[in-house]
Every structure is written in C-alpha cells, then in structure tokens.
Design a protein around this motif. Structure first.
Motif, PDB file in Angstrom:
ATOM      1  N   ILE A   1       0.837  -1.195   0.000  1.00 43.39           N
ATOM      2  CA  ILE A   1       0.000   0.000   0.000  1.00 43.39           C
ATOM      3  C   ILE A   1       0.872   1.245   0.000  1.00 43.39           C
ATOM      4  CG2 ILE A   1      -1.644   1.346   1.375  1.00 43.39           C
ATOM      5  CD1 ILE A   1      -2.885  -1.330   2.233  1.00 43.39           C
ATOM      6  N   ARG A   2       1.928   1.240   0.806  1.00 44.14           N
ATOM      7  CA  ARG A   2       2.853   2.372   0.835  1.00 44.14           C
ATOM      8  C   ARG A   2       3.493   2.595  -0.525  1.00 44.14           C
ATOM      9  NH1 ARG A   2       8.733   1.922   3.497  1.00 44.14           N
ATOM     10  NH2 ARG A   2       8.741   0.433   1.772  1.00 44.14           N
ATOM     11  N   GLY A   3       3.835   1.511  -1.215  1.00 46.33           N
ATOM     12  CA  GLY A   3       4.499   1.629  -2.508  1.00 46.33           C
ATOM     13  C   GLY A   3       3.557   1.882  -3.668  1.00 46.33           C
ATOM     14  N   GLY A   4       2.239   1.826  -3.407  1.00 47.47           N
ATOM     15  CA  GLY A   4       1.271   2.111  -4.457  1.00 47.47           C
ATOM     16  C   GLY A   4       0.940   0.939  -5.353  1.00 47.47           C
TER      17      GLY A   4
ATOM     18  N   ASP B   1      -6.026   1.981  -0.416  1.00 41.67           N
ATOM     19  CA  ASP B   1      -5.321   2.585   0.717  1.00 41.67           C
ATOM     20  C   ASP B   1      -5.656   1.913   2.040  1.00 41.67           C
ATOM     21  OD1 ASP B   1      -7.877   3.516   0.919  1.00 41.67           O
ATOM     22  OD2 ASP B   1      -7.385   5.634   0.682  1.00 41.67           O
ATOM     23  N   TYR B   2      -6.332   0.752   1.968  1.00 40.65           N
ATOM     24  CA  TYR B   2      -6.476  -0.092   3.156  1.00 40.65           C
ATOM     25  C   TYR B   2      -6.591  -1.536   2.694  1.00 40.65           C
ATOM     26  CZ  TYR B   2     -11.576  -0.308   2.314  1.00 40.65           C
ATOM     27  OH  TYR B   2     -12.826  -0.513   1.775  1.00 40.65           O
ATOM     28  N   ASP B   3      -6.464  -2.468   3.622  1.00 37.10           N
ATOM     29  CA  ASP B   3      -6.447  -3.888   3.302  1.00 37.10           C
ATOM     30  C   ASP B   3      -7.883  -4.389   3.151  1.00 37.10           C
ATOM     31  OD1 ASP B   3      -6.112  -6.626   3.149  1.00 37.10           O
ATOM     32  OD2 ASP B   3      -4.559  -6.702   4.693  1.00 37.10           O
ATOM     33  N   GLN B   4      -8.367  -4.423   1.942  1.00 32.01           N
ATOM     34  CA  GLN B   4      -9.760  -4.788   1.701  1.00 32.01           C
ATOM     35  C   GLN B   4     -10.025  -6.271   1.961  1.00 32.01           C
ATOM     36  OE1 GLN B   4     -10.676  -3.284  -2.257  1.00 32.01           O
ATOM     37  NE2 GLN B   4     -11.476  -1.395  -1.376  1.00 32.01           N
ATOM     38  N   ASP B   5      -9.052  -7.134   1.715  1.00 31.11           N
ATOM     39  CA  ASP B   5      -9.247  -8.557   1.991  1.00 31.11           C
ATOM     40  C   ASP B   5      -9.426  -8.794   3.484  1.00 31.11           C
ATOM     41  OD1 ASP B   5      -9.062  -9.158  -0.690  1.00 31.11           O
ATOM     42  OD2 ASP B   5      -6.938  -9.687  -0.609  1.00 31.11           O
ATOM     43  N   LEU B   6      -8.600  -8.155   4.274  1.00 28.19           N
ATOM     44  CA  LEU B   6      -8.723  -8.277   5.728  1.00 28.19           C
ATOM     45  C   LEU B   6     -10.038  -7.683   6.208  1.00 28.19           C
ATOM     46  CD1 LEU B   6      -7.703  -8.834   8.584  1.00 28.19           C
ATOM     47  CD2 LEU B   6      -6.429  -6.672   8.477  1.00 28.19           C
ATOM     48  N   TRP B   7     -10.392  -6.522   5.668  1.00 28.12           N
ATOM     49  CA  TRP B   7     -11.643  -5.871   6.063  1.00 28.12           C
ATOM     50  C   TRP B   7     -12.846  -6.766   5.747  1.00 28.12           C
ATOM     51  CZ3 TRP B   7     -13.184  -2.504   9.322  1.00 28.12           C
ATOM     52  CH2 TRP B   7     -14.401  -1.815   9.180  1.00 28.12           C
ATOM     53  N   GLN B   8     -12.830  -7.404   4.596  1.00 28.18           N
ATOM     54  CA  GLN B   8     -13.927  -8.297   4.228  1.00 28.18           C
ATOM     55  C   GLN B   8     -13.999  -9.487   5.177  1.00 28.18           C
ATOM     56  OE1 GLN B   8     -16.305  -7.698   2.037  1.00 28.18           O
ATOM     57  NE2 GLN B   8     -17.304  -9.609   2.641  1.00 28.18           N
ATOM     58  N   ALA B   9     -12.845 -10.007   5.577  1.00 31.04           N
ATOM     59  CA  ALA B   9     -12.828 -11.110   6.535  1.00 31.04           C
ATOM     60  C   ALA B   9     -13.376 -10.668   7.884  1.00 31.04           C
ATOM     61  CB  ALA B   9     -11.397 -11.635   6.687  1.00 31.04           C
ATOM     62  N   MET B  10     -13.081  -9.443   8.272  1.00 34.52           N
ATOM     63  CA  MET B  10     -13.610  -8.907   9.523  1.00 34.52           C
ATOM     64  C   MET B  10     -15.127  -8.750   9.436  1.00 34.52           C
ATOM     65  SD  MET B  10     -10.644  -6.062  10.320  1.00 34.52           S
ATOM     66  CE  MET B  10     -11.380  -5.473  11.850  1.00 34.52           C
ATOM     67  N   VAL B  11     -15.604  -8.304   8.284  1.00 35.90           N
ATOM     68  CA  VAL B  11     -17.047  -8.158   8.077  1.00 35.90           C
ATOM     69  C   VAL B  11     -17.739  -9.510   8.183  1.00 35.90           C
ATOM     70  CG1 VAL B  11     -18.824  -7.596   6.369  1.00 35.90           C
ATOM     71  CG2 VAL B  11     -16.864  -6.062   6.688  1.00 35.90           C
ATOM     72  N   GLU B  12     -17.200 -10.503   7.481  1.00 40.72           N
ATOM     73  CA  GLU B  12     -17.822 -11.823   7.449  1.00 40.72           C
ATOM     74  C   GLU B  12     -17.842 -12.494   8.816  1.00 40.72           C
ATOM     75  OE1 GLU B  12     -15.584 -13.844   4.486  1.00 40.72           O
ATOM     76  OE2 GLU B  12     -16.477 -12.746   2.805  1.00 40.72           O
TER      77      GLU B  12
ATOM     78  N   THR C   1       1.410   5.435   6.842  1.00 41.38           N
ATOM     79  CA  THR C   1       0.734   4.894   5.651  1.00 41.38           C
ATOM     80  C   THR C   1      -0.783   4.806   5.825  1.00 41.38           C
ATOM     81  OG1 THR C   1       2.724   3.532   5.347  1.00 41.38           O
ATOM     82  CG2 THR C   1       0.960   3.126   3.832  1.00 41.38           C
ATOM     83  N   ARG C   2      -1.324   5.336   6.945  1.00 45.50           N
ATOM     84  CA  ARG C   2      -2.775   5.336   7.104  1.00 45.50           C
ATOM     85  C   ARG C   2      -3.416   6.309   6.124  1.00 45.50           C
ATOM     86  NH1 ARG C   2      -0.689   1.474  10.151  1.00 45.50           N
ATOM     87  NH2 ARG C   2      -2.246   0.484  11.467  1.00 45.50           N
TER      88      ARG C   2
ATOM     89  N   ARG D   1       4.233   3.786  13.309  1.00 39.58           N
ATOM     90  CA  ARG D   1       2.850   3.683  13.772  1.00 39.58           C
ATOM     91  C   ARG D   1       2.730   4.086  15.240  1.00 39.58           C
ATOM     92  NH1 ARG D   1      -2.078   5.041  13.207  1.00 39.58           N
ATOM     93  NH2 ARG D   1      -3.525   3.782  14.414  1.00 39.58           N
ATOM     94  N   ALA D   2       3.716   3.737  16.048  1.00 40.10           N
ATOM     95  CA  ALA D   2       3.689   4.126  17.457  1.00 40.10           C
ATOM     96  C   ALA D   2       3.649   5.637  17.601  1.00 40.10           C
ATOM     97  CB  ALA D   2       4.915   3.558  18.178  1.00 40.10           C
ATOM     98  N   ARG D   3       4.421   6.337  16.801  1.00 43.62           N
ATOM     99  CA  ARG D   3       4.436   7.802  16.879  1.00 43.62           C
ATOM    100  C   ARG D   3       3.085   8.377  16.443  1.00 43.62           C
ATOM    101  NH1 ARG D   3       8.540   6.340  18.946  1.00 43.62           N
ATOM    102  NH2 ARG D   3      10.606   7.280  18.814  1.00 43.62           N
ATOM    103  N   ALA D   4       2.557   7.866  15.347  1.00 47.94           N
ATOM    104  CA  ALA D   4       1.300   8.402  14.814  1.00 47.94           C
ATOM    105  C   ALA D   4       0.127   8.093  15.740  1.00 47.94           C
ATOM    106  CB  ALA D   4       1.048   7.838  13.420  1.00 47.94           C
TER     107      ALA D   4
END
Length: 365
Positions: free
Chosen positions: A30-33, A38-49, A197-198, A341-344
């Motif tokens: 995602i950082r490299g384009g 701009d987010y992990d859609q596969d993971l998000w879909q698994a979370m939804v399911e 990268t958020r 990520r800790a800083r952000a």
C-alpha cells in the motif's frame, strides 16, 4: 483482565483472522502504491464476514453489541499486525457517535451498513496539526429542516473512502456533532501523506448539507474516550509485537560467538520492557471495562491508559530498533514500521502530554 467465555472466543477469532489475513507486506504494498487501495480490503472483508465490524452495533441493527472491551481485543490485533483497516474510524468511532447521538432514522440508515461493511465513516474533528477538540471554527447554520456545515478539518482518518462524515461544528455558540453524507453538498477531500501509511486527508465542507446528531453534550466526549481507549489497546498490541520480534532476533543474532540474548545488559532491558507492557495492558483493559460500566472516572482511566500505552510503545519501538542494531533502521526490517505507527497512534486524539495534562486537571491539579 479475566475474559468471559464470549470475549475469549472473540479474542481467539480475531487472532486467527489477523494471523491469516494481515501482513506487514500488505502495508509495504500500500505504501508503494502497488496494492491499488489505501487499506487492506481482503482483511476488512474477513472482519465483516466474522462480525468484527459490528461489535459495537446493536443486535437489532445487525451487530453484536459486545462492548468496548471486546472491541479492544480486535484493536490489540490491529496493533500487533499493523493492519490497515477502517476499524477505528468506522466500527468504533462511527458506531458510537451514531449509536449514542443518532435518532431512530439515522441509526436505521447507518448502523446496519456499518456492521455489514457497506459504509465507512470518518470523524472530522481537529482543525490544526495538534489535537485540540475544543478549538472549533467550523460553523453550522440552520437551513430549512436541516443544517449546513462550513469549515475545514485536518488529518481526517479514512476520509477518502467515507460515505458519512461525523463533523464537529459550532451551533449557536456550542460545539455539536453533525452527520454529512457524501453527495449532500460540497465536500472537498484532499489526501495527505501520513507517517504510518494510514489513509488520511484534509477535508473542507462548503455549505454541506448536514444532520444534527441529537445526543447530549457528552456524545463527543464518549466518542473521544472510545477512540483513546482503542488506541491504547492498539499501542499495547504494537508493543507486544515489537517485543516478540526483538526476543526472536536476540535469540538468533550472534556476536563474539554468542547469541546476543545471553548478554545480561540486553536481558535487563528486555525484562524492563516486558513489565511495562504488562502494566500498560492491565491499565488499558481496566479503562475499557470502566467505559462499558459507565464508571464516573472512566474518562480519567482512559486518559491514563492512553498516556501510559503511548510511552510504552515509544520505549518498545526504540528498544526494538536499538537491539536490532543498525539494521533496525533499514527498510528491510519491519521494526521501523512499528516505530512510525507508534508515533502516529500516540499523537491521535492526544499524545501522552495531552492525556497527562487532562488527567491532572480532572484530579484538580
């Protein structure tokens, strides 16, 4: 924190899903384009399911209504895996803002789609680089049966994908929360490059049509409390991940013919960090439970937990980089991503100094 049976099952489920689906390699893509999103859609879909996106949504709207402790179990895995998802912005902040402040019609329209993953919500709150929620220049004006909102917000999490914005604006001299749907007026979203990268953006509302969230004056406080508590748990998970990776490195890396984990100075530093993580996790769980129970000092406990978790994550990431030696700063190793990520995350909704000051004021200092 002793989890009940449902919470333990949820913790195990979240750990399995994130272990299977979440990867720092996705963050790199995602950082490299090269990922295309701009987010992990596969993971998000698994979370939804699996229902993880509906933890804070009432059952009659398609959710679980398990409470903030349960949501914190997911946030801990988000931190451990550096997962890029709209969980915080949508499943936590959006669900609480609408659940507590929305009327029956608003809840009916938006809470179900939050639980089903169809709707992403963004909290548009701050107007400067630092978190200062009381400084609101954005104005709301009555317009017919509704309102319009005009103003600019900075560093809005997940704004580029949001279907609804929860916006703080001044109405008759009092800051209130409003819901602005994309397409309901002029909303200009300008993505910004974030340290971790958020997906973040500056958002300008130009007489955008808005709906008032009719909750009491404590709705925004509840949203911010929930956000800080979630970040505390995420930072705890992040700290644990750094600690685990560092221990693995100490057990493998050799110097002068010995594994560096056998050096007493490094053992002392690792033991100190382990204790700090345990204390931070205990404080975070206590704060989450206080929120769920409606304890009078819940806000204070959450401020203390966020401040402590931020300092622990700072220590963990710094120690992780140092114990990895010069290689810890290279892009080849993942430790640098955890430090960013800790800083952000520490800055979001108030850094350690902000939380400490608010805690002291609440205690009368």
């Amino acid at each position: 924190m002793i989890l009940n049976e449902e919470q333990q099952m949820l913790a195990d489920l979240a750990e399995r899903i994130f272990a299977d689906k979440a990867s720092v390699d996705t963050l790199r893509a995602i950082r490299g384009g090269s990922h295309g999103n701009d987010y992990d859609q596969d993971l998000w879909q698994a979370m939804v399911e699996s229902g993880l996106t509906g933890i804070l949504v009432p059952e009659d709207q398609g959710g679980m209504e398990f409470g903030l402790v349960s949501a914190g179990l997911v946030a801990r895995e988000v931190g451990r895996r550096l997962a890029l998802t709209p969980f915080l912005s949508t499943a936590v902040l959006g669900a609480i803002a609408i659940g507590r402040g929305g009327n029956d019609d608003q809840k009916s329209r938006w809470l179900g789609p939050i639980a089903s993953g169809e709707l992403i919500v963004a909290l548009a709150l701050d107007e400067s680089a630092k978190h200062r929620p009381e400084r609101v220049a954005t104005q709301a004006t009555a317009a017919g049966d509704g309102y319009t909102v005009t103003g600019q917000k900075t560093l809005v999490l997940d704004a580029a994908n949001a279907g609804v914005f929860i916006v703080s604006a001044m109405l008759d001299g009092t800051p209130r929360l409003f819901a602005v749907e994309i397409g309901a007026g002029t909303v200009d979203v300008e993505p910004v490059v974030s340290l971790d990268t958020r997906s973040m953006a500056d958002v300008r509302f130009d007489a955008a049509q808005a709906e008032l969230l009719d909750g009491d004056d404590n709705t925004l406080d509840a949203v911010l409390d929930a956000g800080r508590a979630m970040l505390a748990m995420e930072l705890v998970g992040l700290s644990r991940a750094v600690f685990e990776r560092t221990l693995t490195y100490l057990s493998e890396r050799k110097q002068f013919g010995q594994r560096i984990g056998s050096f007493q100075a490094l053992q002392h530093r690792a033991a100190h960090l382990s204790v700090e993580i345990e204390i931070s996790e205990a404080m975070a769980f206590q704060a989450l439970a206080a929120f769920d129970s409606g304890a009078d000092d819940a806000s204070q406990q959450i401020l203390a937990a966020k401040a402590r978790a931020a300092e622990t994550a700072r220590l963990a990431s710094a120690e992780g980089v140092q114990m990895h030696g010069g290689m810890g700063m290279t892009d080849e190793f993942d430790i640098g991503f955890f430090m960013k990520r800790a800083r952000a995350a520490s800055e979001l909704f108030g850094d350690a100094n902000f939380c400490t000051e608010r805690f002291a004021r609440a205690k009368g200092y």
